[in-house]
Design an enzyme around this catalytic site. Structure first.
Site, PDB file in Angstrom:
ATOM      1  N   LYS A  44       0.845  -1.203   0.000  1.00 18.46           N
ATOM      2  CA  LYS A  44       0.000   0.000   0.000  1.00 18.46           C
ATOM      3  C   LYS A  44       0.878   1.251   0.000  1.00 18.46           C
ATOM      4  O   LYS A  44       0.676   2.176  -0.783  1.00 18.46           O
ATOM      5  CB  LYS A  44      -0.872  -0.023   1.260  1.00 18.46           C
ATOM      6  CG  LYS A  44      -1.754   1.187   1.421  1.00 18.46           C
ATOM      7  CD  LYS A  44      -2.432   1.213   2.775  1.00 18.46           C
ATOM      8  CE  LYS A  44      -3.098  -0.111   3.100  1.00 18.46           C
ATOM      9  NZ  LYS A  44      -4.010  -0.022   4.233  1.00 18.46           N
ATOM     10  N   LYS A  49       3.273  -2.226  11.215  1.00 14.94           N
ATOM     11  CA  LYS A  49       1.965  -2.190  11.887  1.00 14.94           C
ATOM     12  C   LYS A  49       2.182  -2.607  13.337  1.00 14.94           C
ATOM     13  O   LYS A  49       3.146  -3.309  13.644  1.00 14.94           O
ATOM     14  CB  LYS A  49       1.004  -3.176  11.209  1.00 14.94           C
ATOM     15  CG  LYS A  49      -0.458  -2.905  11.491  1.00 14.94           C
ATOM     16  CD  LYS A  49      -1.014  -1.817  10.583  1.00 14.94           C
ATOM     17  CE  LYS A  49      -2.424  -1.438  10.990  1.00 14.94           C
ATOM     18  NZ  LYS A  49      -3.043  -0.522  10.014  1.00 14.94           N
ATOM     19  N   ASP A  71      -5.400   3.240  14.004  1.00 14.94           N
ATOM     20  CA  ASP A  71      -6.126   2.197  13.266  1.00 14.94           C
ATOM     21  C   ASP A  71      -7.341   1.886  14.149  1.00 14.94           C
ATOM     22  O   ASP A  71      -7.742   2.749  14.961  1.00 14.94           O
ATOM     23  CB  ASP A  71      -5.240   0.950  13.046  1.00 14.94           C
ATOM     24  CG  ASP A  71      -5.861  -0.065  12.087  1.00 14.94           C
ATOM     25  OD1 ASP A  71      -5.859   0.176  10.874  1.00 14.94           O
ATOM     26  OD2 ASP A  71      -6.372  -1.116  12.544  1.00 14.94           O
ATOM     27  N   ASN A 130     -13.829   5.741  12.003  1.00 15.48           N
ATOM     28  CA  ASN A 130     -13.188   6.835  11.275  1.00 15.48           C
ATOM     29  C   ASN A 130     -13.328   6.693   9.755  1.00 15.48           C
ATOM     30  O   ASN A 130     -13.747   7.630   9.065  1.00 15.48           O
ATOM     31  CB  ASN A 130     -11.705   6.900  11.688  1.00 15.48           C
ATOM     32  CG  ASN A 130     -10.931   7.901  10.870  1.00 15.48           C
ATOM     33  OD1 ASN A 130     -10.284   7.553   9.892  1.00 15.48           O
ATOM     34  ND2 ASN A 130     -11.034   9.166  11.229  1.00 15.48           N
ATOM     35  N   SER A 158      -0.835  10.742   6.097  1.00 20.18           N
ATOM     36  CA  SER A 158       0.116  10.659   7.213  1.00 20.18           C
ATOM     37  C   SER A 158       1.506  11.072   6.731  1.00 20.18           C
ATOM     38  O   SER A 158       2.243  11.768   7.442  1.00 20.18           O
ATOM     39  CB  SER A 158       0.181   9.228   7.755  1.00 20.18           C
ATOM     40  OG  SER A 158      -0.848   9.000   8.684  1.00 20.18           O
TER      41      SER A 158
HETATM   42  P1  NDP Z   1     -12.419   2.590  14.103  1.00 18.96           P
HETATM   43  O1  NDP Z   1     -11.963   1.995  15.368  1.00 18.96           O
HETATM   44  O2  NDP Z   1     -12.597   4.064  14.014  1.00 18.96           O
HETATM   45  O3  NDP Z   1     -13.801   1.916  13.650  1.00 18.96           O
HETATM   46  C1  NDP Z   1     -13.896   0.531  13.455  1.00 18.96           C
HETATM   47  C2  NDP Z   1     -15.311   0.205  13.020  1.00 18.96           C
HETATM   48  O4  NDP Z   1     -15.337  -1.164  12.599  1.00 18.96           O
HETATM   49  C3  NDP Z   1     -16.322   0.319  14.144  1.00 18.96           C
HETATM   50  O5  NDP Z   1     -17.569   0.632  13.617  1.00 18.96           O
HETATM   51  C4  NDP Z   1     -16.319  -1.093  14.722  1.00 18.96           C
HETATM   52  O6  NDP Z   1     -17.499  -1.455  15.410  1.00 18.96           O
HETATM   53  C5  NDP Z   1     -16.168  -1.922  13.477  1.00 18.96           C
HETATM   54  N1  NDP Z   1     -15.492  -3.199  13.804  1.00 18.96           N
HETATM   55  C6  NDP Z   1     -14.265  -3.351  14.325  1.00 18.96           C
HETATM   56  N2  NDP Z   1     -13.988  -4.642  14.522  1.00 18.96           N
HETATM   57  C7  NDP Z   1     -15.059  -5.306  14.115  1.00 18.96           C
HETATM   58  C8  NDP Z   1     -15.379  -6.679  14.058  1.00 18.96           C
HETATM   59  N3  NDP Z   1     -14.536  -7.627  14.491  1.00 18.96           N
HETATM   60  N4  NDP Z   1     -16.586  -7.018  13.535  1.00 18.96           N
HETATM   61  C9  NDP Z   1     -17.435  -6.064  13.104  1.00 18.96           C
HETATM   62  N5  NDP Z   1     -17.191  -4.750  13.160  1.00 18.96           N
HETATM   63  C10 NDP Z   1     -16.014  -4.383  13.647  1.00 18.96           C
HETATM   64  O7  NDP Z   1     -11.397   2.061  12.977  1.00 18.96           O
HETATM   65  P2  NDP Z   1     -11.057   2.679  11.560  1.00 18.96           P
HETATM   66  O8  NDP Z   1     -12.280   3.261  10.944  1.00 18.96           O
HETATM   67  O9  NDP Z   1      -9.848   3.502  11.695  1.00 18.96           O
HETATM   68  O10 NDP Z   1     -10.625   1.367  10.745  1.00 18.96           O
HETATM   69  C11 NDP Z   1     -11.566   0.561  10.034  1.00 18.96           C
HETATM   70  C12 NDP Z   1     -10.828  -0.297   9.026  1.00 18.96           C
HETATM   71  O11 NDP Z   1     -10.125   0.561   8.112  1.00 18.96           O
HETATM   72  C13 NDP Z   1      -9.774  -1.239   9.593  1.00 18.96           C
HETATM   73  O12 NDP Z   1      -9.715  -2.407   8.818  1.00 18.96           O
HETATM   74  C14 NDP Z   1      -8.481  -0.458   9.417  1.00 18.96           C
HETATM   75  O13 NDP Z   1      -7.355  -1.301   9.361  1.00 18.96           O
HETATM   76  C15 NDP Z   1      -8.751   0.183   8.077  1.00 18.96           C
HETATM   77  N6  NDP Z   1      -7.937   1.362   7.785  1.00 18.96           N
HETATM   78  C16 NDP Z   1      -7.960   2.457   8.608  1.00 18.96           C
HETATM   79  C17 NDP Z   1      -7.217   3.571   8.305  1.00 18.96           C
HETATM   80  C18 NDP Z   1      -7.296   4.826   9.094  1.00 18.96           C
HETATM   81  O14 NDP Z   1      -6.741   5.832   8.650  1.00 18.96           O
HETATM   82  N7  NDP Z   1      -7.983   4.849  10.215  1.00 18.96           N
HETATM   83  C19 NDP Z   1      -6.305   3.583   7.130  1.00 18.96           C
HETATM   84  C20 NDP Z   1      -6.433   2.416   6.284  1.00 18.96           C
HETATM   85  C21 NDP Z   1      -7.191   1.349   6.647  1.00 18.96           C
HETATM   86  P3  NDP Z   1     -17.468  -1.649  17.006  1.00 18.96           P
HETATM   87  O15 NDP Z   1     -17.464  -0.254  17.572  1.00 18.96           O
HETATM   88  O16 NDP Z   1     -18.691  -2.410  17.298  1.00 18.96           O
HETATM   89  O17 NDP Z   1     -16.209  -2.418  17.322  1.00 18.96           O
END
Ligand code: NDP
Length: 448
Positions: free
Chosen positions: A112, A124, A164, A239, A380
């Site tokens: 990526k 990571k 993350d 996020n 970032s």
């Molecule tokens: P957040 O912690 O802000 O949000 C995560 C979301 O996913 C929440 O709604 C959470 O629900 C849900 N979730 C997490 N684990 C599970 C699970 N096991 N089953 C179902 N729902 C789940 O994380 P981000 O938005 O930052 O990250 C989301 C994804 O994006 C991840 O895969 C991350 O690696 C990827 N990502 C993030 C980046 C970033 O800049 N933040 C960059 C690139 C990729 P609940 O509250 O119920 O746990």
């Protein structure tokens, strides 16, 4: 697949038999890069080196909860590949975190980061700590203890963590504070995703979600479509999900469903995103709360072992923005039946290999995570640039650079797909495009 690739894959499977997510991520990449593998790569054991992290650090994280009890978690930092720049990748705090998940994420991150065109290597980290239900005080104590060890292994020219799952601005703030205290230096570029008052970049918070939609826009455009008037469902409400929803609305689409791990809300009039932001970003509540303000919206509770409800709702564009392996083959079949046009992977590896193949075979456009969600890490890297210059760009300047980067990433995927006759298989195209730069750098640097 050629013999060399098969041999490496066999070794990866047997050496890492207890790490299914890592093996899955390696398989997905390695199967698609056959057209660019050379005899020289084989002679220099390039793939064997590429699938072995440069370094894995695991450590104890002891902390004291509000009741005075001592708690112990496990911390990780995987420094996977530093060939094209300092290790770079987020920290995940979630009870499911283990070495397999850390390694898959760091491996993916390597390609990526290469796709962004910026000089950043892949890493990571994180912990099996569960932030849910913890007080601010407990979060701070955990972050401080985590940083007590992590600080030995990071630095702005060495390894630059970010957020993350479970790690947002609050956690980055506590981590940065502890780093500064221990090191006695203001090294702004050691962490990204910082608050705006102490070295953060405008538009970093929005970057992954916005970037996903910029990529989606380009992918649809290349296939003579736009987001205007499309219905969108989003798995997750964190996020990435929130800012993907915001940009999707701005592009004229209608987001009708969002979820968390318990279930999803479905509002056919279009989700009120301000209410989601209040519930998730301010109050840190469950998504079900949405119904308190909008009783006409439906709440569908997930059933363990079944397809998450958010994927059962018909939509033109589906954005998995929660976690890995959210879309398996059964879910992929539902999406195809529902007439889904495109899937945009905001999360990392949200689709199983079988499901990816099924979607592509059925002409669903698939925006692969390592390309489509690269906007976060790219911004970032822009935050690091601003820190080095001791200068900040406006929101519009950062957003316009992000837009350009995502447009370039799609162009790289598209051109690669044309060059290798891959049709709409942008997954393979992204793997090949990301691989090339890392491979060239590793070959140039000798056997290390
Ligand atoms: P957040 O912690 O802000 O949000 C995560 C979301 O996913 C929440 O709604 C959470 O629900 C849900 N979730 C997490 N684990 C599970 C699970 N096991 N089953 C179902 N729902 C789940 O994380 P981000 O938005 O930052 O990250 C989301 C994804 O994006 C991840 O895969 C991350 O690696 C990827 N990502 C993030 C980046 C970033 O800049 N933040 C960059 C690139 C990729 P609940 O509250 O119920 O746990």
């Amino acid at each position: 697949m050629n013999n060399y690739i098969e041999k490496v894959l066999e070794e990866v499977c047997s050496k890492n038999a207890n790490e299914p997510e890592f093996v899955q991520a390696v398989k997905e990449v390695i199967k698609s890069i056959a057209p660019v593998i050379t005899k020289d790569h084989e002679k220099m054991a390039l793939l064997e080196r590429m699938v072995e992290p440069e370094r894995i650090i695991t450590f104890r994280v002891p902390w004291i909860d509000d009741k005075g009890n001592v708690q112990v978690n496990r911390g990780y930092r995987v420094q996977f590949n530093g060939a094209i720049g300092p290790f770079k990748g987020g920290l995940r705090f979630h009870p499911s975190v283990n070495q397999s998940i850390m390694k898959f994420l760091a491996f993916e991150q390597t390609f990526k980061n290469s796709l962004t065109g910026l000089p950043i290597g892949g890493g990571k980290g994180g912990s099996d700590f569960d932030p849910k239900g913890k007080s601010d005080n407990e979060i701070m104590h955990f972050c401080q203890s985590f940083m007590n060890e992590l600080q030995r292994h990071i630095g702005h020219d060495l390894d630059v963590p970010a957020g993350d799952i479970g790690v947002g601005a609050r956690e980055v703030g506590y981590l940065f504070g502890q780093y500064r205290r221990i090191k006695n230096v203001y090294e702004a570029g050691v962490l990204t995703g910082k608050g705006l008052d102490y070295g953060g970049s405008l538009a970093r918070k929005e970057a992954t979600g916005f970037g996903l939609i910029y990529f989606m826009r380009e992918m649809l455009k290349a296939n003579n479509m736009t987001l205007e008037g499309k219905t969108v469902t989003i798995s997750g409400s964190g996020n990435v999900a929130i800012y993907a929803a915001q940009k999707a609305f701005e592009q004229g689409a209608k987001v009708v469903a969002m979820s968390d791990s318990n279930g999803c809300i479905y509002d056919e009039n279009g989700i009120d995103l301000n209410e989601i932001k209040r519930i998730k970003e301010v109050e840190r509540l469950r998504i079900k709360e949405y119904q308190a303000k909008y009783p006409s919206a439906k709440y569908l509770e997930n059933i363990k072992g079944e397809t998450p409800k958010v994927y059962t709702i018909k939509a033109d564009v589906v954005l998995p923005c929660a976690t890995q392996n959210d879309i398996n083959i059964e879910t992929a079949k539902i999406l195809v039946q529902n007439g889904t046009i495109a899937v945009g992977e905001g999360a990392n590896m949200p689709t199983t290999i079988e499901a990816i193949d099924y979607l592509i075979e059925n002409n669903v456009l698939l925006a692969p995570a390592k390309a489509a969600n690269a906007g976060g890490v790219a911004t970032s890297a822009l935050e690091m640039s601003q820190n080095s210059m001791r200068y900040s760009w406006s929101f519009e300047e950062v957003d316009s650079k992000l837009n350009q980067i995502m447009t370039n990433i799609f162009a790289a995927c598209y051109n690669t797909s044309q060059e290798f006759n891959l049709g709409i298989n942008y997954v393979a195209a992204a793997n090949i495009a990301g691989f090339k730069k890392v491979a060239n750098a590793m070959m140039a640097q000798g056997v290390i």
